[in-house]
Design a protein around this motif. Sequence first.
Motif, short mmCIF file in Angstrom:
data_model
loop_
_atom_site.label_atom_id
_atom_site.label_comp_id
_atom_site.label_asym_id
_atom_site.label_seq_id
_atom_site.Cartn_x
_atom_site.Cartn_y
_atom_site.Cartn_z
N THR A 29 25.60 -73.80 -54.19
CA THR A 29 26.20 -72.97 -54.87
C THR A 29 26.00 -72.58 -55.89
OG1 THR A 29 28.67 -73.33 -54.42
CG2 THR A 29 27.48 -72.71 -52.47
N GLU A 30 27.37 -71.51 -56.63
CA GLU A 30 26.99 -71.22 -57.93
C GLU A 30 27.82 -72.55 -58.86
OE1 GLU A 30 30.41 -67.83 -59.09
OE2 GLU A 30 30.16 -67.77 -56.74
N ARG A 31 29.20 -73.66 -57.95
CA ARG A 31 29.82 -74.41 -58.52
C ARG A 31 28.89 -75.31 -58.26
NH1 ARG A 31 35.68 -73.36 -58.80
NH2 ARG A 31 35.44 -74.72 -61.11
N ARG A 32 28.80 -76.11 -56.95
CA ARG A 32 28.01 -77.37 -56.42
C ARG A 32 27.05 -76.87 -56.07
NH1 ARG A 32 32.30 -77.59 -58.49
NH2 ARG A 32 34.63 -77.96 -58.06
N PHE A 33 27.35 -78.65 -55.52
CA PHE A 33 25.63 -78.37 -54.72
C PHE A 33 26.52 -80.07 -53.55
CE2 PHE A 33 22.18 -82.82 -54.34
CZ PHE A 33 21.32 -81.20 -54.23
N TYR A 34 25.40 -79.45 -52.26
CA TYR A 34 25.69 -80.18 -51.30
C TYR A 34 24.98 -80.58 -50.55
CZ TYR A 34 30.46 -77.37 -51.72
OH TYR A 34 31.58 -77.36 -52.20
N LEU A 35 25.03 -82.37 -49.90
CA LEU A 35 23.90 -82.53 -48.95
C LEU A 35 24.55 -82.11 -47.64
CD1 LEU A 35 22.67 -85.64 -50.28
CD2 LEU A 35 21.58 -83.95 -50.42
N PHE B 108 30.27 -64.96 -54.13
CA PHE B 108 29.86 -63.33 -54.48
C PHE B 108 27.92 -63.70 -54.35
CE2 PHE B 108 33.96 -62.51 -54.62
CZ PHE B 108 33.97 -61.11 -53.31
N LYS B 109 27.44 -65.16 -55.09
CA LYS B 109 26.81 -65.27 -55.94
C LYS B 109 25.62 -65.78 -54.49
CE LYS B 109 27.99 -64.72 -60.31
NZ LYS B 109 27.47 -64.16 -61.63
N ASP B 110 24.26 -65.90 -54.94
CA ASP B 110 23.16 -66.00 -54.00
C ASP B 110 23.70 -67.80 -54.17
OD1 ASP B 110 21.71 -63.94 -54.17
OD2 ASP B 110 20.91 -64.78 -55.42
N VAL B 111 23.55 -68.03 -52.40
CA VAL B 111 23.40 -69.42 -51.96
C VAL B 111 22.48 -69.92 -51.75
CG1 VAL B 111 24.22 -71.23 -49.92
CG2 VAL B 111 25.44 -69.28 -50.87
N ASN B 112 21.49 -70.76 -52.19
CA ASN B 112 20.25 -71.69 -51.57
C ASN B 112 20.87 -72.22 -50.40
OD1 ASN B 112 17.47 -72.17 -52.08
ND2 ASN B 112 17.42 -74.06 -53.28
N VAL B 113 19.79 -72.65 -49.49
CA VAL B 113 20.12 -73.59 -48.61
C VAL B 113 18.10 -74.20 -48.49
CG1 VAL B 113 19.87 -73.91 -46.30
CG2 VAL B 113 21.95 -72.94 -47.42
N GLU B 114 18.16 -75.61 -48.25
CA GLU B 114 16.73 -75.70 -47.47
C GLU B 114 17.18 -77.12 -47.12
OE1 GLU B 114 15.03 -77.04 -51.76
OE2 GLU B 114 15.86 -75.31 -52.96
N GLU B 115 16.23 -77.51 -46.34
CA GLU B 115 16.09 -78.13 -45.34
C GLU B 115 15.25 -79.78 -45.68
OE1 GLU B 115 15.65 -79.36 -40.48
OE2 GLU B 115 14.87 -76.93 -40.92
N VAL C 2 20.15 -79.18 -48.16
CA VAL C 2 20.53 -79.21 -49.80
C VAL C 2 21.51 -77.67 -49.56
CG1 VAL C 2 20.13 -79.39 -52.09
CG2 VAL C 2 18.91 -80.92 -50.12
N VAL C 3 22.69 -77.69 -50.61
CA VAL C 3 23.26 -76.53 -49.65
C VAL C 3 23.26 -76.07 -51.96
CG1 VAL C 3 24.74 -74.89 -49.28
CG2 VAL C 3 23.60 -76.10 -48.07
N GLU D 187 31.45 -54.57 -51.19
CA GLU D 187 30.68 -56.12 -51.78
C GLU D 187 30.12 -56.69 -50.81
OE1 GLU D 187 31.32 -56.36 -55.50
OE2 GLU D 187 31.43 -54.32 -55.29
N VAL D 188 29.04 -57.05 -51.00
CA VAL D 188 28.83 -58.33 -50.29
C VAL D 188 29.26 -59.62 -50.94
CG1 VAL D 188 26.37 -58.74 -49.83
CG2 VAL D 188 26.16 -56.66 -49.87
N TYR D 189 29.30 -61.26 -49.98
CA TYR D 189 29.16 -62.25 -50.69
C TYR D 189 28.80 -63.43 -49.13
CZ TYR D 189 33.57 -61.43 -47.27
OH TYR D 189 33.98 -61.62 -45.62
N PHE D 190 28.92 -64.19 -49.15
CA PHE D 190 28.19 -65.09 -48.80
C PHE D 190 29.34 -65.95 -48.27
CE2 PHE D 190 24.47 -63.99 -51.34
CZ PHE D 190 24.04 -63.05 -51.11
N GLU D 191 29.34 -66.61 -46.70
CA GLU D 191 30.33 -67.32 -46.32
C GLU D 191 29.41 -68.86 -46.40
OE1 GLU D 191 33.41 -68.04 -43.06
OE2 GLU D 191 33.00 -66.31 -43.17
N VAL D 192 29.80 -69.92 -46.65
CA VAL D 192 28.65 -70.87 -46.39
C VAL D 192 30.20 -72.45 -45.66
CG1 VAL D 192 27.28 -72.57 -46.44
CG2 VAL D 192 27.37 -70.57 -48.00
N THR D 193 29.25 -72.47 -44.12
CA THR D 193 30.26 -73.70 -43.91
C THR D 193 29.04 -74.97 -43.28
OG1 THR D 193 31.94 -71.77 -42.38
CG2 THR D 193 31.61 -74.72 -41.71
N MET D 194 29.69 -75.79 -44.20
CA MET D 194 28.99 -77.21 -43.99
C MET D 194 29.78 -78.77 -42.96
SD MET D 194 27.47 -76.94 -47.29
CE MET D 194 29.00 -76.40 -48.36
#
Length: 109
Positions: free
Chosen positions: A34-40, A84-91, A31-32, A54-61
């Motif tokens: 982000t500030e705008r979306r929810f993904y599986l 630029f917002k936190d990303v939550n990744v859960e297995e 489950v991922v 500046e710190v930012y996050f790059e997520v590739t799914m």
Amino acid sequence: MSTEDLENYETEMELQLYREYRDVVSLFSYVVETERRFYLANQVDLKVRSADGEVYFEVTMTDAWVWDVYRPARFVKSVRVVTFKDVNVEELSPSELELPKNGGFRAGA
């Protein structure tokens, strides 16, 4: 279209999205959020980047499903999100994939 009709339409669309989520969640490992979306997704690569202080996050799914009521095709082969917002990744564990046996939640529960 009245306000009530619009609210009923939106409620029905959200219910259809929940039902689709319920049907597909067991196909995914992560489950991922982000500030705008929810993904599986089945594969997730999260990188913390820095540019100009500046710190930012790059997520590739890959092999992903997007929670978006307005998106007609929710299954996607690959997704790249930069934020630029936190990303939550859960297995997901198998116990988290078990939804209520009665097929939904009771109102007010």
